[in-house]
Design a protein around this motif. Sequence first.
Motif, PDB file in Angstrom:
ATOM      1  N   UNK A 119      13.359   9.955  -5.234  1.00  0.00           N
ATOM      2  CA  UNK A 119      14.293   8.842  -5.395  1.00  0.00           C
ATOM      3  C   UNK A 119      13.839   7.700  -4.496  1.00  0.00           C
ATOM      4  N   UNK A 120      13.697   6.526  -5.098  1.00  0.00           N
ATOM      5  CA  UNK A 120      13.401   5.319  -4.345  1.00  0.00           C
ATOM      6  C   UNK A 120      14.690   4.511  -4.245  1.00  0.00           C
ATOM      7  N   UNK A 121      15.082   4.174  -3.033  1.00  0.00           N
ATOM      8  CA  UNK A 121      16.322   3.437  -2.808  1.00  0.00           C
ATOM      9  C   UNK A 121      16.127   1.936  -2.969  1.00  0.00           C
ATOM     10  N   UNK A 122      14.876   1.526  -3.067  1.00  0.00           N
ATOM     11  CA  UNK A 122      14.539   0.122  -3.305  1.00  0.00           C
ATOM     12  C   UNK A 122      13.223   0.092  -4.071  1.00  0.00           C
ATOM     13  N   UNK A 123      12.876  -1.034  -4.619  1.00  0.00           N
ATOM     14  CA  UNK A 123      11.605  -1.167  -5.316  1.00  0.00           C
ATOM     15  C   UNK A 123      10.469  -0.888  -4.330  1.00  0.00           C
ATOM     16  N   UNK A 124       9.447  -0.184  -4.807  1.00  0.00           N
ATOM     17  CA  UNK A 124       8.299   0.142  -3.962  1.00  0.00           C
ATOM     18  C   UNK A 124       7.019  -0.122  -4.744  1.00  0.00           C
ATOM     19  N   UNK A 125       5.926  -0.145  -4.018  1.00  0.00           N
ATOM     20  CA  UNK A 125       4.607  -0.178  -4.631  1.00  0.00           C
ATOM     21  C   UNK A 125       3.874   1.064  -4.152  1.00  0.00           C
ATOM     22  N   UNK A 126       3.375   1.844  -5.108  1.00  0.00           N
ATOM     23  CA  UNK A 126       2.613   3.059  -4.802  1.00  0.00           C
ATOM     24  C   UNK A 126       1.173   2.759  -5.190  1.00  0.00           C
ATOM     25  N   UNK A 127       0.277   2.803  -4.210  1.00  0.00           N
ATOM     26  CA  UNK A 127      -1.082   2.343  -4.499  1.00  0.00           C
ATOM     27  C   UNK A 127      -0.983   0.886  -4.885  1.00  0.00           C
ATOM     28  N   UNK A 128      -1.274   0.578  -6.151  1.00  0.00           N
ATOM     29  CA  UNK A 128      -1.140  -0.799  -6.632  1.00  0.00           C
ATOM     30  C   UNK A 128      -0.122  -0.911  -7.769  1.00  0.00           C
ATOM     31  N   UNK A 129       0.720   0.119  -7.949  1.00  0.00           N
ATOM     32  CA  UNK A 129       1.697   0.136  -9.045  1.00  0.00           C
ATOM     33  C   UNK A 129       3.112  -0.080  -8.511  1.00  0.00           C
ATOM     34  N   UNK A 130       3.803  -1.046  -9.110  1.00  0.00           N
ATOM     35  CA  UNK A 130       5.192  -1.303  -8.732  1.00  0.00           C
ATOM     36  C   UNK A 130       6.109  -0.309  -9.441  1.00  0.00           C
ATOM     37  N   UNK A 131       7.081   0.218  -8.688  1.00  0.00           N
ATOM     38  CA  UNK A 131       8.056   1.166  -9.226  1.00  0.00           C
ATOM     39  C   UNK A 131       9.447   0.678  -8.808  1.00  0.00           C
ATOM     40  N   UNK A 132      10.334   0.540  -9.779  1.00  0.00           N
ATOM     41  CA  UNK A 132      11.692   0.075  -9.496  1.00  0.00           C
ATOM     42  C   UNK A 132      12.497   1.175  -8.815  1.00  0.00           C
ATOM     43  N   UNK A 133      13.507   0.775  -8.055  1.00  0.00           N
ATOM     44  CA  UNK A 133      14.415   1.729  -7.429  1.00  0.00           C
ATOM     45  C   UNK A 133      14.971   2.659  -8.507  1.00  0.00           C
ATOM     46  N   UNK A 134      15.105   3.939  -8.179  1.00  0.00           N
ATOM     47  CA  UNK A 134      15.624   4.912  -9.125  1.00  0.00           C
ATOM     48  C   UNK A 134      15.111   6.306  -8.796  1.00  0.00           C
ATOM     49  N   UNK A 135      15.497   7.264  -9.623  1.00  0.00           N
ATOM     50  CA  UNK A 135      15.093   8.656  -9.436  1.00  0.00           C
ATOM     51  C   UNK A 135      14.105   9.033 -10.532  1.00  0.00           C
ATOM     52  N   UNK A 136      13.032   9.705 -10.125  1.00  0.00           N
ATOM     53  CA  UNK A 136      11.935  10.046 -11.021  1.00  0.00           C
ATOM     54  C   UNK A 136      11.443  11.472 -10.753  1.00  0.00           C
ATOM     55  N   UNK A 137      10.695  12.001 -11.692  1.00  0.00           N
ATOM     56  CA  UNK A 137       9.950  13.229 -11.460  1.00  0.00           C
ATOM     57  C   UNK A 137       8.609  12.848 -10.845  1.00  0.00           C
ATOM     58  N   UNK A 138       8.120  13.718  -9.965  1.00  0.00           N
ATOM     59  CA  UNK A 138       6.821  13.495  -9.324  1.00  0.00           C
ATOM     60  C   UNK A 138       5.877  14.593  -9.779  1.00  0.00           C
ATOM     61  N   UNK A 139       4.916  14.221 -10.587  1.00  0.00           N
ATOM     62  CA  UNK A 139       3.872  15.141 -11.027  1.00  0.00           C
ATOM     63  C   UNK A 139       2.563  14.721 -10.378  1.00  0.00           C
ATOM     64  N   UNK A 140       1.634  15.652 -10.314  1.00  0.00           N
ATOM     65  CA  UNK A 140       0.296  15.330  -9.847  1.00  0.00           C
ATOM     66  C   UNK A 140      -0.720  16.074 -10.699  1.00  0.00           C
ATOM     67  N   UNK A 141      -1.930  15.561 -10.698  1.00  0.00           N
ATOM     68  CA  UNK A 141      -3.071  16.273 -11.267  1.00  0.00           C
ATOM     69  C   UNK A 141      -4.067  16.419 -10.127  1.00  0.00           C
ATOM     70  N   UNK A 142      -4.073  17.598  -9.479  1.00  0.00           N
ATOM     71  CA  UNK A 142      -4.993  17.793  -8.362  1.00  0.00           C
ATOM     72  C   UNK A 142      -6.429  17.998  -8.835  1.00  0.00           C
ATOM     73  N   UNK A 143      -7.347  17.453  -8.102  1.00  0.00           N
ATOM     74  CA  UNK A 143      -8.778  17.709  -8.266  1.00  0.00           C
ATOM     75  C   UNK A 143      -9.349  17.871  -6.859  1.00  0.00           C
ATOM     76  N   UNK A 144     -10.565  18.328  -6.776  1.00  0.00           N
ATOM     77  CA  UNK A 144     -11.147  18.608  -5.466  1.00  0.00           C
ATOM     78  C   UNK A 144     -11.207  17.372  -4.572  1.00  0.00           C
TER      79      UNK A 144
END
Length: 182
Positions: free
Chosen positions: A87-112
């Motif tokens: 959950x983001x309580x305010x707008x954030x930037x992750x890396x270079x991507x803007x994400x609006x405040x809200x609740x999301x699922x967090x998935x990853x694709x791991x590699x070495x």
Amino acid sequence: MTKKNVQFALITLIFLAVTDFASAQKLPNVDSSPADITYFRPDGRGSEPVAKVVYSRPQKKGREMLGGKEAYGKIWRTGANETTEIKFYRDVTIGNKKVKAGTYSLYTIPNKDKWTIIINSKLDTWGAYQYDESKDVARVEIASGNTEKEVEAFSIAFDGSGGAGNMYLAWENTLVTIPLKY
């Protein structure tokens, strides 16, 4: 026998009965990967949070997890059991991507050597079985590094202040540092 001794004897009997009852129980569905919550509060515990992550913490238990049980190159729920939620309580930037405040699922694709971090709008799912790429809000590739010591239980933590910080994913000997701006 004094009143004090009788009280002590009764308390002891009650304690032994409760302890025996609790240790004799086999509770159904007690999870071996306990749930955890971590907050990003850059100005301390009493301050407004920037983010909150709810996730389960799988344990290594002598197994090879990343690149083993959790295969490289495949979508992962970023923990155990239910899909990790952020959950983001305010707008954030992750890396270079803007994400609006809200609740999301967090998935990853791991590699070495790098991980794909995925913020997805589909909530209340178990595992990665219901992952829907069309619901991706942001995807960011992040280089992975090494921890100083082996991490037994998958862990997520934050640090930062002054409008910038990091979210850390750590397990085994892998550390992924995800930059955040808020």
